[in-house]
Design a protein around this motif. Structure first.
Motif: not given
Ligand SMILES: O=C(O)[C@@H]1CCC=N1
Ligand SMILES: NC(=O)C1=CN([C@@H]2O[C@H](COP(=O)(O)OP(=O)(O)OC[C@H]3O[C@@H](n4cnc5c(N)ncnc54)[C@H](OP(=O)(O)O)[C@@H]3O)[C@@H](O)[C@H]2O)C=CC1
Length: 275
Positions: A99, A120, A175-176, A271
């Motif tokens: 990420a 991703m 992704g999340c 980040m």
């Molecule tokens: O939580 C996170 O930063 C990573 C990126 C997407 C899922 N998990």
């Protein structure tokens, strides 16, 4: 699979790297997989598969793999990329699943000529039902894109973007997203307990999980959109309507998710500035 890939090096084999690896191993289309990670423990479950080799440090990898997948925490990347400099060539494609770390970040560390793509993925890749968002650098050829498509579509759906910012926004969704779904199962189970359902939490979670899986399978098989199936459950002036007036009302689920996704995108941007 009608194609095979020769050699893939996976850097980091934790939650995401491990999920990708399990998804790939199910399909048996990669001839040699090198897992580069310091501790053997994270690799042990896979070592009985004879095309998987553990490499404790990249200096011990004596061939140039076709592809290097970077699946370490974003905070670790800056410390390790110098060790991968020697693999930068036209023959080796780098794919980062981290990420927030931009293509510019990789070019700063690995040089402008690095062949880099960002993907991703998500953890359901482990069972071949993942979603991967992908963005390729303009330096990548059609062949590189095909390679990425083959690698990632082996573990689920692939969606390409031209705009790199979409990896953050889309990543905050797909992704999340598995975490949101698991949280929903936990929250609905806890709510059931609070509202007086006389079963233990584990039993309730099993009912909720089966209901979610049944709903998803029904959605997939019915060919109808989610909104239509939702209306089929929602009797006029009935129970579901009473619940949805709260759950999907003002300041309900859509508003909450919008705020949550915005917070995830903001965190990705923070980040990206970390070293
Ligand atoms: O939580 C996170 O930063 C990573 C990126 C997407 C899922 N998990
Ligand atoms: N988890 C998810 O659902 C998703 C994660 N991502 C991205 O994937 C990346 C990895 O996340 P995740 O799998 O959750 O994290 P984990 O912490 O589970 O995995 C990271 C792995 O990297 C290993 N590692 C640490 N240092 C090194 C090193 N120097 N060289 C090689 N490997 C190393 C760790 O080994 P050890 O255990 O021995 O410390 C660990 O197994 C992140 O960048 C994240 O943004 C993207 C999409 C979804």
């Amino acid at each position: 699979m009608s194609f095979t890939l020769k050699s893939v090096a996976l850097v980091g084999c934790g939650n995401m790297g491990g999920a990708l690896l399990r998804g790939w191993l199910r399909k048996k289309f990669i001839e040699n997989i090198y897992i580069i990670t310091p501790r053997q423990e994270s690799v042990s479950p896979y070592l009985e598969t004879n095309n998987v080799r553990w490499i404790p440090h990249p200096s011990q990898l004596d061939e140039k793999p076709e592809c290097i997948i970077l699946a370490v925490k974003p905070q670790v990347l800056g410390q390790i990329l110098d060790d991968y400099q020697r693999f930068v060539s036209n023959e080796t494609l780098f794919i980062s699943v981290a990420a927030s770390k931009t293509k510019k970040f990789f070019k700063t560390h690995l040089g402008d000529h690095v062949k880099i793509a960002r993907c991703m993925p998500n953890t359901p890749a482990a069972v071949g039902l993942g979603v991967t968002l992908a963005v390729a650098d303009p330096l990548l050829s059609a062949q590189h894109r095909l390679y990425i498509k083959q690698l990632m579509s082996a573990v689920g759906l692939v969606q390409w973007f031209d705009d790199e910012a979409m990896i953050d926004v889309g990543g905050a969704v797909t992704g999340c997203g598995p975490a949101y779904v698991f949280q929903f199962i936990e929250s609905l189970s806890e709510a059931a307990l609070s509202c007086g359902l006389k079963l233990d939490l584990e039993n309730i979670q099993n009912l909720v999980q089966t209901m979610v899986m049944g709903s998803m399978t029904y959605l997939t098989h019915s060919g109808k959109p989610a909104a239509v199936l939702r209306r089929e459950v929602t009797s006029l002036h009935g129970m579901t309507e009473a619940a949805l007036n709260i759950i999907a009302g003002a300041e309900g689920l859509t508003e909450l998710l919008t705020k949550g996704i915005a917070a995830a995108v903001q965190r990705a941007q923070e980040m990206s500035n970390d070293k």
